[in-house]
Design a protein around this motif. Structure first.
Motif, PDB file in Angstrom:
ATOM      1  N   UNK A   1       0.775  -1.056  -0.313  1.00  0.00           N
ATOM      2  CA  UNK A   1      -0.072  -0.147  -0.052  1.00  0.00           C
ATOM      3  C   UNK A   1       1.040   1.098   0.406  1.00  0.00           C
ATOM      4  N   UNK A   2       0.933   1.604  -0.924  1.00  0.00           N
ATOM      5  CA  UNK A   2       1.488   3.167  -1.060  1.00  0.00           C
ATOM      6  C   UNK A   2       0.479   3.862  -0.672  1.00  0.00           C
ATOM      7  N   UNK A   3       0.694   4.622   0.476  1.00  0.00           N
ATOM      8  CA  UNK A   3       0.201   6.096   0.543  1.00  0.00           C
ATOM      9  C   UNK A   3       0.368   7.395   0.368  1.00  0.00           C
ATOM     10  N   UNK A   4       1.370   6.986  -0.430  1.00  0.00           N
ATOM     11  CA  UNK A   4       1.534   8.478  -0.791  1.00  0.00           C
ATOM     12  C   UNK A   4       3.290   8.061  -1.849  1.00  0.00           C
ATOM     13  N   UNK A   5       3.945   9.040  -2.011  1.00  0.00           N
ATOM     14  CA  UNK A   5       5.728   8.768  -2.687  1.00  0.00           C
ATOM     15  C   UNK A   5       6.466   8.356  -2.315  1.00  0.00           C
ATOM     16  N   UNK A   6       6.474   8.568  -1.057  1.00  0.00           N
ATOM     17  CA  UNK A   6       7.329   8.703   0.107  1.00  0.00           C
ATOM     18  C   UNK A   6       7.147   7.999   1.679  1.00  0.00           C
ATOM     19  N   UNK A   7       6.471   7.128   1.652  1.00  0.00           N
ATOM     20  CA  UNK A   7       5.448   5.522   1.975  1.00  0.00           C
ATOM     21  C   UNK A   7       4.996   4.074   1.342  1.00  0.00           C
ATOM     22  N   UNK A   8       5.494   3.872   2.558  1.00  0.00           N
ATOM     23  CA  UNK A   8       4.908   1.753   1.626  1.00  0.00           C
ATOM     24  C   UNK A   8       5.030   1.444   3.109  1.00  0.00           C
ATOM     25  N   UNK A   9       3.320   0.809   2.948  1.00  0.00           N
ATOM     26  CA  UNK A   9       3.202  -0.256   4.238  1.00  0.00           C
ATOM     27  C   UNK A   9       2.721  -1.261   3.800  1.00  0.00           C
ATOM     28  N   UNK A  10       3.518  -2.867   4.170  1.00  0.00           N
ATOM     29  CA  UNK A  10       3.596  -3.652   3.365  1.00  0.00           C
ATOM     30  C   UNK A  10       3.374  -4.931   4.548  1.00  0.00           C
ATOM     31  N   UNK A  11       1.832  -5.377   4.556  1.00  0.00           N
ATOM     32  CA  UNK A  11       1.195  -6.473   5.555  1.00  0.00           C
ATOM     33  C   UNK A  11       2.002  -7.963   4.485  1.00  0.00           C
ATOM     34  N   UNK A  12       2.281  -9.199   5.556  1.00  0.00           N
ATOM     35  CA  UNK A  12       2.856 -10.592   5.424  1.00  0.00           C
ATOM     36  C   UNK A  12       1.652 -10.931   5.692  1.00  0.00           C
TER      37      UNK A  12
END
Length: 473
Positions: free
Chosen positions: A207-218
């Motif tokens: 999940x790229x909430x912005x062009x500076x931050x990524x959240x990634x659950x596994x």
């Protein structure tokens, strides 16, 4: 900042840990198109990231990739069986070794996406051997999957700055260093990377909430496993934040149940890194062009079914590890590296190292041959039936402390080729590395019977020089 080369600003691709990063969602009429993730800066300086600004070969539907990794490593111990103990990057001493050869690439069409990368060379046997889950049940997962390093399919949504859902085998981000050595500042990583996962098998949601931050659950089978040791899956996530071009912050966390026949033993691990580039010449030309450093710290533990994270007992007899009197089992480690670039960014010099404290040894890479703690390990039809006292112990309650330092040069005539030369020193508080007598047999061959009383030669230190050639298209 000024691009590294003409046109690089438009052609930049994300680093390897961001392969398949989504294009920006298509805007509604009259709306501004969201920025692509991490496309605002040049992150090719990062440890563990691709230094290519664009793919050499590309099509609208498929971006191919070809990797070659060859090394020659010489140990001061000079084991007679040429076996390297305690590494997933190195396998044989004093020989030219095809460590890794892979070909494949990324598929992309409309919302569908996928990646396939094969793996041939010694790593196809070196890495899968550390996954005991493949011994559970039938259908030989290790053989079926050993020649695949990455294989997943997925779907992309044009939401926020892009959302991806992928299923299959994908690279782990734990430990900062990349599985592809062409992306790393050093060839042999410190214990923090070498003793943590290179791959996961399951699902990931980017999940790229912005062009500076990524959240990634596994949601995955386990800690670098093809299958599951018990009935519960593993859970984890990554947070990647790059607020400016000169800094990257990475955090990974994992919870799972990864001990054979111990379904109540929970494993937790937290891996955290920061990389900062504190100097850069705007045009990347001159004698001294860039300088950066990375700091990584990991904390982890296992708890339940006879072990506790801190304050437990230390014993060489696992029968003494009970719920009422548990043994201590945790992982504490750190590593730090400093990197400088010279001569128009063609020469890199890196030095650094780290430490590892792992009572219970649950993340220590097991030695091979007669020193293996595994029972009846078969290689080419030869079965080792080493008595327990000859094997390196991985029992709960045992202790393991180690440290390392290294320094080396990389010559990079272009973005496709790396020539490396480095020195590495590793040391442990117990006999662990292969000594001159090796770990296989009196003459070093697996076809030679092991006489009664013969013991593998394990020592506390390992000094070596590594030369390597890395090619990436």
């Amino acid at each position: 900042m000024t691009p590294a080369s003409p046109g690089a600003e438009e052609a930049r691709q994300p680093p390897a840990s961001e392969k398949g990063a989504p294009p920006a969602p298509e805007p509604a009429p009259g709306e501004e198109k969201p920025a692509e993730p991490f496309a605002f800066g040049d992150f090719t300086w990062l440890n563990g990231a691709s230094r290519q600004h664009k793919a050499v070969l590309d099509t609208p539907y498929f971006t191919p990739e070809f990797l070659v990794d060859v090394n020659y490593t010489a140990s001061q111990n000079n084991p007679i069986d040429h076996t390297v103990v305690g590494s997933t990057a190195l396998s044989r001493n004093n020989e030219f070794t095809l460590a890794f050869l892979g070909f494949g690439g990324d598929f992309h069409y409309e919302h569908a996406r996928g990646r396939l990368m094969t793996q041939f060379g010694v790593r196809s046997t070196l890495v899968p051997r550390n996954d005991g889950s493949s011994m559970r049940g039938q259908f030989d997962l290790e053989t079926a999957l050993r020649y695949i390093s990455e294989a997943y399919g997925g779907y992309h949504w044009n939401a926020l700055h892009g959302i991806n859902l992928d299923a299959g085998i994908f690279m782990s981000y734990v430990g900062l260093f990349s599985y592809d050595n062409a992306e790393n500042w050093m060839y042999l990583p410190s214990f923090t990377s070498d003793n943590t996962p290179w791959f996961f098998n399951g699902l990931r949601l980017q999940i790229y909430t912005s062009d500076k931050l990524k959240l990634e659950p596994w949601l995955i089978n386990g800690w670098q496993t093809y299958g599951k040791f018990n009935e519960m899956p593993g859970f984890g996530h990554q947070l990647l934040w790059r607020p400016v071009e000169w800094m990257s912050v990475l955090s990974n966390d994992y919870v799972g149940w990864d001990t054979q026949d111990a379904p109540g033993r929970l494993r937790f691990h937290s891996d955290n890194s920061i990389e900062i580039r504190y100097f850069k010449r705007p045009d990347l030309h001159g004698l001294f062009t860039q300088a950066a450093f990375s700091i990584t710290g990991d904390i982890g533990f296992e708890n339940g079914d006879g072990v506790t994270p801190f304050g437990g007992q230390h014993t060489n007899n696992p029968a003494n590890c009970t719920n009422s009197n548990p043994c201590e089992q945790h992982f504490l480690s750190w590593m730090a590296y400093h990197r400088m670039w010279f001569w128009d960014n063609h020469l890199g010099f890196t030095f650094g190292g780290g430490m590892m404290n792992n009572p219970g040894r649950y993340l220590v890479l097991p030695p091979t041959g007669v020193a293996t703690p595994y029972q009846a390990l078969s290689t080419d039809g030869v079965v080792y039936n080493a008595p327990g006292q000859q094997a390196f112990s991985l029992n709960p309650g045992t202790t393991f402390n180690a440290w390392d330092f290294s320094f080396g040069f990389q010559w990079m005539p272009d973005e496709l080729t790396t020539w490396g030369l480095e020195f590495n020193h590793r040391e442990a508080d117990t006999n662990y590395f292969a000594g001159h007598g090796g770990v296989t047999s009196p003459d070093g061959y697996i076809t030679t019977p092991v006489p009664a009383g013969w013991r593998p030669d394990l020592v506390k230190t390992d000094n070596r020089v590594i030369a390597d050639l890395l090619l990436r298209f």
